[in-house]
Design a protein around this motif. Structure first.
Motif, PDB file in Angstrom:
ATOM      1  N   ARG A   9     -18.167 -24.949 -38.385  1.00  0.00           N
ATOM      2  CA  ARG A   9     -18.610 -26.050 -37.528  1.00  0.00           C
ATOM      3  C   ARG A   9     -18.726 -27.332 -38.338  1.00  0.00           C
ATOM      4  O   ARG A   9     -19.084 -27.286 -39.522  1.00  0.00           O
ATOM      5  CB  ARG A   9     -19.985 -25.724 -36.933  1.00  0.00           C
ATOM      6  CG  ARG A   9     -19.953 -25.033 -35.578  1.00  0.00           C
ATOM      7  CD  ARG A   9     -21.352 -24.642 -35.153  1.00  0.00           C
ATOM      8  NE  ARG A   9     -21.924 -23.677 -36.081  1.00  0.00           N
ATOM      9  CZ  ARG A   9     -23.013 -23.880 -36.788  1.00  0.00           C
ATOM     10  NH1 ARG A   9     -23.677 -25.002 -36.685  1.00  0.00           N
ATOM     11  NH2 ARG A   9     -23.446 -22.945 -37.621  1.00  0.00           N
ATOM     12  N   PRO A  10     -18.498 -28.498 -37.689  1.00  0.00           N
ATOM     13  CA  PRO A  10     -18.717 -29.767 -38.411  1.00  0.00           C
ATOM     14  C   PRO A  10     -20.200 -29.953 -38.723  1.00  0.00           C
ATOM     15  O   PRO A  10     -21.058 -29.360 -38.068  1.00  0.00           O
ATOM     16  CB  PRO A  10     -18.255 -30.828 -37.414  1.00  0.00           C
ATOM     17  CG  PRO A  10     -17.647 -30.129 -36.266  1.00  0.00           C
ATOM     18  CD  PRO A  10     -18.080 -28.691 -36.308  1.00  0.00           C
ATOM     19  N   LEU A  11     -20.476 -30.799 -39.719  1.00  0.00           N
ATOM     20  CA  LEU A  11     -21.870 -31.183 -39.947  1.00  0.00           C
ATOM     21  C   LEU A  11     -22.273 -32.079 -38.767  1.00  0.00           C
ATOM     22  O   LEU A  11     -21.544 -33.009 -38.429  1.00  0.00           O
ATOM     23  CB  LEU A  11     -21.988 -31.982 -41.249  1.00  0.00           C
ATOM     24  CG  LEU A  11     -21.570 -31.260 -42.530  1.00  0.00           C
ATOM     25  CD1 LEU A  11     -21.502 -32.255 -43.689  1.00  0.00           C
ATOM     26  CD2 LEU A  11     -22.550 -30.144 -42.853  1.00  0.00           C
ATOM     27  N   PRO A  12     -23.418 -31.786 -38.115  1.00  0.00           N
ATOM     28  CA  PRO A  12     -23.817 -32.642 -36.989  1.00  0.00           C
ATOM     29  C   PRO A  12     -23.973 -34.098 -37.436  1.00  0.00           C
ATOM     30  O   PRO A  12     -24.476 -34.374 -38.527  1.00  0.00           O
ATOM     31  CB  PRO A  12     -25.153 -32.039 -36.557  1.00  0.00           C
ATOM     32  CG  PRO A  12     -25.102 -30.628 -37.008  1.00  0.00           C
ATOM     33  CD  PRO A  12     -24.335 -30.650 -38.294  1.00  0.00           C
ATOM     34  N   GLN A  13     -23.515 -35.010 -36.559  1.00  0.00           N
ATOM     35  CA  GLN A  13     -23.592 -36.431 -36.898  1.00  0.00           C
ATOM     36  C   GLN A  13     -24.843 -37.040 -36.276  1.00  0.00           C
ATOM     37  O   GLN A  13     -25.162 -36.761 -35.114  1.00  0.00           O
ATOM     38  CB  GLN A  13     -22.346 -37.155 -36.393  1.00  0.00           C
ATOM     39  CG  GLN A  13     -22.299 -38.603 -36.839  1.00  0.00           C
ATOM     40  CD  GLN A  13     -21.034 -39.314 -36.381  1.00  0.00           C
ATOM     41  OE1 GLN A  13     -20.111 -38.684 -35.865  1.00  0.00           O
ATOM     42  NE2 GLN A  13     -20.999 -40.629 -36.565  1.00  0.00           N
TER      43      GLN A  13
END
Lengths: 281, 451
Positions: A241-245
């Motif tokens: 998963r992407p790092l949450p922005q």
């Protein structure tokens, strides 16, 4: 009262005591009640076993010879308890009751292990970031976009929560023209400043390394690599998963402030992470 | 004096029999003893360390002699280990001997286990002791992990964080379990004192109790033996405990302690002052755990980025390499004696050990498992390995991703082939009959009749 009945009664008391103990733990109760419940559970069980031994087991008196240790010959004393055929079904019932009482007591005794930790609740879904909170560095200084050097990376926190582990966020400045963020997030990167959660979405390590030339964030624990320009999408390693922005803007005084909490849970995954609680904080 | 005791306890005959007890004589039977002696060293040094260690996460300001950390905020636990290392006389050598002894302890258990496995010593009647042995290995690993984390330094704190992440990855129960174990969302102030209770009280009690049962069963069943001259399924051929074996074992115990002392004195281990205290927002690089955990970290690194969500249930990516893989590995190990008996249909008692070549399938399985372990361990240090070979870490990871599938299969096939060849060569199967040729007067050849 006959012995079998007395045993059954004592076991029933023990079971009731254990159940009461469970209820007292679950719903809360005074120390006196806890003590009485445990005493009934144990007392019933102990009484039942003693009555069983005295009233139900027919053990003949046996003689075992005592030997001087000089002579090591030993005779085994042989004696067998006579089992009465008629009582077998009654004994089977009592044995099962005894096992049941023991099992319920064990369960009641394990319950206090739940005192070891709180329920997860919404802890894994939320951080302390809220709308309007300023981004501050580890020295508690608020930051303006102009203060940040191009291609630098700073660990920031919400004002008032410096050092709070789940709020740690990476603030990176890139050329706005290089950015290719997912749709709807263009406003979240004022003047090329973007902020991502620092907690790796694989196993929770702080994503501590930044390769500025390639705009890649690298987690030193398991080498997950995230593309800063494209919304911190993972491009290598085990993170999926992407790092949450962190959504943010510039407030009227020119400082960077959050627009709210991270839109997704930060850090390592857990089974119900897609069921984000309704009130977004 | 001895007579006086014997008149009251009647132990003379029992002791005499014990001293005469015959033990088969082979170096490979001493591997478990090395583990036992490491445990003794661990208890002795551990007691010393416990007298100085403070299991407390409360923060204090470091004011000891290590200048780079002066004035920094550290936990009381970290502070006490720093004091133990720099201010307590003989403290550092005790700490380092303790840590080295822990590493050698697990290593000796693993090598002992491999000896048992490859010689088939787990077969009937020794299945119970195999199970206890696996339990002891798990306890030793738990001891290692809990002890490693006590100094509350940056490296071990990162390790705890990875363990926490693996626990919350367990479907349905993960978050609840992790919150119970850690006392809340990582990092918590409770975890240090909890690890301490496990490391110095619960786990050692179970470990020492388990070792005693392990040894009692060994004595009761008598030691297995190799097929040496005069050895049968109904005897034990070897030397009496007293004096030969007792002297050997005592010597081995003292030499084990000597080697550990040398390592503790000369080879630095776990220099927590260079890692610094734990801080949830920083991380050290490279970060490697103790050797026996490396394979699990390696599995986490190699596993592809797959995180499936189906029917609202997410299977986080650390679950398969971090929970399922060790679960299956220890499951197979635990059940191996029963699986093998079931597959081969062999349920007879075995007191004579196999040579690895006599059981090609078992040996091939063992080698493949060992290769999985070795490659995963390498993967646990893929950043360091990549640095050594001068290749990008991404390339190294991809090479190992291929190797973890290919190499164990190759190892399995090769081992199976070599073992069958060796076994058949001994039995004279599968090889052409040897013949003698005789040259005839006409210049041709004909077979020389052996009769």
């Amino acid at each position: 009262m006959t012995a079998p009945r007395a045993v059954a009664l004592a076991l029933a008391i023990s079971i009731l005591g254990s159940l009461a103990l469970v209820a007292i733990y679950v719903f809360g109760g005074s120390i006196q009640l806890q003590g009485i419940g445990l005493a009934l559970a144990l007392g019933g069980l102990g009484t039942a076993i003693v009555i069983w031994a005295v009233g139900l087991i027919e053990a003949p008196i046996e003689v075992e010879e005592r030997h001087s240790f000089a002579a090591q010959e030993r005779e085994a004393s042989i004696a067998e308890g006579a089992a009465d055929g008629e009582q077998i079904s009654r004994r089977r019932f009592l044995s099962r009751l005894l096992a049941g009482a023991g099992a319920i007591l064990t369960a009641a005794l394990v319950l206090p292990a739940f005192s070891l930790g709180p329920q997860p609740g919404t802890d894994l879904f939320r951080t302390a970031w809220r709308r309007g909170m300023r981004l501050v560095d580890a020295g508690n200084q608020p930051l303006r976009p102009d203060d940040i050097v191009l291609d630098s990376v700073t660990t920031v926190f919400p004002e008032g929560f410096v050092g709070r582990p789940d709020t740690q966020t990476l603030l990176i400045k890139v050329r706005p023209s290089d950015l290719a963020l997912p749709s709807g997030r263009d406003a979240w990167a004022p003047e090329g400043c973007i902020a991502y959660s620092k907690v790796c979405t694989h196993a929770g390590c702080p994503v501590g390394l930044y390769r500025a030339r390639e705009h890649l964030l690298l987690c030193p624990c398991h080498q997950s690599t995230f593309d800063v320009l494209r919304g911190a999408t993972p491009i290598f390693g085990p993170a999926a998963r992407p790092l949450p922005q962190l959504p943010m803007e510039v407030d009227p005084e020119g400082y960077l402030v959050a627009l709210g909490d991270f839109p997704e849970p930060i850090g390592p995954g857990f089974w119900d992470m897609t069921h984000i609680p309704a009130d977004g904080g | 004096m001895l007579t006086w005791i014997d008149e009251r306890l009647g132990l003379a005959d029992w002791a005499r029999a014990g001293l005469r007890k015959v033990f088969p004589d082979h170096w490979s039977f001493l591997l478990g003893e090395v583990a036992l002696f490491c445990l003794v060293v661990l208890v002795l040094t551990g007691v010393f360390l416990t007298l100085f260690y403070v299991p407390d996460a409360t923060t204090v300001t470091y004011s000891g002699p290590w200048l780079p950390l002066r004035g920094q905020t550290v936990s009381a636990a970290y502070d006490s280990v720093m004091r133990l290392s720099f201010e307590v006389r003989a403290g550092l050598v005790m700490r380092q001997i303790h840590h080295w002894a822990a590493l050698v302890f697990v290593a000796a258990i693993v090598v002992h286990l491999l000896r048992i496995f490859f010689t088939g010593a787990f077969r009937r009647p020794r299945e119970i002791n195999w199970l206890i042995g696996i339990g002891l290995l798990l306890l030793a690993l738990a001891m290692g992990i809990t002890g490693y984390s006590l100094p509350d330094d940056l490296l071990s704190g990162t390790g705890l964080r990875v363990i926490y992440s693996v626990v919350i990855a367990i479907p349905f129960i993960g978050p609840y379990l992790a919150f119970l174990v850690f006392g809340g969302e990582f990092p918590t102030s409770e975890i240090i004192s909890r690890l301490f209770v496990f490391h110095v009280m619960l786990l050692p009690a179970l470990l020492i109790g388990g070792v005693l049962v392990h040894l009692a069963i060994l004595v009761r069943q008598k030691h297995s033996q190799y097929a040496v001259p005069r050895a049968t399924e109904h005897n034990v051929v070897g030397r009496a405990f007293w004096p030969s074996q007792a002297f050997k074992s005592t010597g081995l115990a003292i030499l084990t302690a000597a080697v550990l002392a040398l390592m503790g004195g000369l080879v630095q281990i776990n220099p927590i002052w260079s890692y610094g205290p734990f801080d949830a927002t920083t991380v050290s690089s490279p970060a490697q755990p103790d050797w026996y955990v490396g394979w699990l970290d390696g599995a986490l690194r190699l596993f592809p980025p797959i995180e499936i969500t189906a029917l609202g249930v997410t299977i986080p990516s650390p679950f398969i390499p971090g929970v399922l893989l060790p679960g299956i590995a220890f499951g197979i190990m635990t059940l191996w004696p029963f699986l093998e008996a079931w597959v081969t249909g062999e349920h007879a008692e075995h007191q004579i050990l196999d040579g690895p070549r006599q059981r090609p399938l078992r040996t091939a399985f063992g080698v493949a498992g060992l290769l999985v372990f070795v490659i995963l361990t390498l993967a646990g240090g893929n950043d360091v390995v990549a640095l050594i070979f001068g290749v990008p870490v991404e390339a190294m990871t991809n090479i190992l991703r291929v190797a973890i599938v290919v190499v164990p299969l190759l190892g399995f096939g090769l081992t199976y082939r070599v073992c069958t060849e060796m076994r058949d060569a001994r039995a004279g199967i599968g090889h052409p009959r040897m013949v003698r040729l005789r040259r005839t007067s006409a210049g041709g050849f004909e077979e020389d009749d052996p009769d």
